[in-house]
Design an enzyme around this catalytic site. Structure first.
Site, mmCIF file in Angstrom:
data_model
loop_
_atom_site.group_PDB
_atom_site.id
_atom_site.type_symbol
_atom_site.label_atom_id
_atom_site.label_comp_id
_atom_site.label_asym_id
_atom_site.label_seq_id
_atom_site.Cartn_x
_atom_site.Cartn_y
_atom_site.Cartn_z
ATOM 1 N N HIS A 102 -27.346 -12.949 89.153
ATOM 2 C CA HIS A 102 -26.231 -12.563 88.284
ATOM 3 C C HIS A 102 -26.127 -11.051 88.225
ATOM 4 C CE1 HIS A 102 -29.861 -12.871 85.787
ATOM 5 N NE2 HIS A 102 -29.353 -11.880 85.063
ATOM 6 N N HIS A 104 -24.625 -7.899 85.724
ATOM 7 C CA HIS A 104 -24.161 -7.506 84.389
ATOM 8 C C HIS A 104 -23.041 -6.472 84.524
ATOM 9 C CE1 HIS A 104 -27.976 -8.803 82.183
ATOM 10 N NE2 HIS A 104 -28.406 -8.769 83.434
HETATM 11 P P1 AMP Z 1 -31.660 -10.563 83.284
HETATM 12 O O1 AMP Z 1 -32.262 -11.790 83.924
HETATM 13 O O2 AMP Z 1 -32.666 -9.603 82.750
HETATM 14 O O3 AMP Z 1 -30.669 -9.875 84.202
HETATM 15 O O4 AMP Z 1 -30.844 -10.981 82.008
HETATM 16 C C1 AMP Z 1 -30.383 -12.274 81.717
HETATM 17 C C2 AMP Z 1 -29.276 -12.126 80.723
HETATM 18 O O5 AMP Z 1 -28.803 -13.425 80.419
HETATM 19 C C3 AMP Z 1 -29.660 -11.471 79.401
HETATM 20 O O6 AMP Z 1 -28.813 -10.354 79.177
HETATM 21 C C4 AMP Z 1 -29.437 -12.566 78.358
HETATM 22 O O7 AMP Z 1 -28.934 -12.055 77.152
HETATM 23 C C5 AMP Z 1 -28.443 -13.457 79.059
HETATM 24 N N1 AMP Z 1 -28.456 -14.859 78.677
HETATM 25 C C6 AMP Z 1 -29.532 -15.655 78.505
HETATM 26 N N2 AMP Z 1 -29.146 -16.919 78.195
HETATM 27 C C7 AMP Z 1 -27.779 -16.909 78.183
HETATM 28 C C8 AMP Z 1 -26.792 -17.900 77.922
HETATM 29 N N3 AMP Z 1 -27.114 -19.162 77.615
HETATM 30 N N4 AMP Z 1 -25.493 -17.531 77.990
HETATM 31 C C9 AMP Z 1 -25.151 -16.259 78.285
HETATM 32 N N5 AMP Z 1 -26.050 -15.281 78.545
HETATM 33 C C10 AMP Z 1 -27.345 -15.593 78.495
#
Ligand code: AMP
Length: 140
Positions: A102, A104
């Site tokens: 993913h 951001h």
């Molecule tokens: P990262 O793996 O560090 O790039 O971040 C994962 C991101 O997913 C974090 O910013 C979380 O806040 C976000 N996140 C986790 N669970 C969910 C969810 N169910 N829906 C939307 N965002 C999520």
């Protein structure tokens, strides 16, 4: 490390858990991050399963960046941002916590630092309002 489809974004992609979706095409979906580091924090998630950038199909990566640009432009307009931060993390040592690729997209305002991750979820109505703004900007 191999991809495990039993991750939270895999579940969102399969419709097993809800999200505040703002965009979908054949390749990917985009939805609001539930723990936003700034208003309008959005995640772009390819439908193809890969753990992160390191094991992704280059064709998926090639198609993903134009979508990131589309969301970034719309988010800049929707949230009257001065700039956009794009982040992407790989493996725990790289800051990754959800193991489905993913990207951001975070709207930024001059002089405003990113919020820290506290583990607290944003109120659903705030996420819904942000999603509505972003969808309107994408449509416009
Ligand atoms: P990262 O793996 O560090 O790039 O971040 C994962 C991101 O997913 C974090 O910013 C979380 O806040 C976000 N996140 C986790 N669970 C969910 C969810 N169910 N829906 C939307 N965002 C999520």
């Amino acid at each position: 490390m191999t991809y495990d489809a039993n991750n939270i974004f895999g579940k969102i992609l399969r419709g097993e858990i809800p999200c505040h979706k703002v965009y979908e095409d054949a390749l990917c979906i985009a939805f609001m991050d539930v723990m936003p580091q700034a208003q309008g924090h959005t995640l772009i998630v390819p439908k193809a399963g890969s753990r992160n950038l390191l094991d992704a199909d280059p064709a998926v990566l090639g198609a993903l960046l134009p979508v990131v640009q589309k969301i970034a432009r719309a988010a800049k307009s929707a949230f009257k941002a001065d700039g956009i931060t794009v982040m992407q993390f790989n493996e725990p040592a790289g800051g990754q916590t959800v193991f489905h690729l993913h990207v951001h997209v975070i709207p930024r305002h001059d002089g405003v630092p990113l919020r820290k991750h506290t583990g607290a979820m944003e109120a659903p109505e705030v996420l819904a309002a942000g999603a509505a703004k972003l969808k309107a900007a994408l449509a416009g």
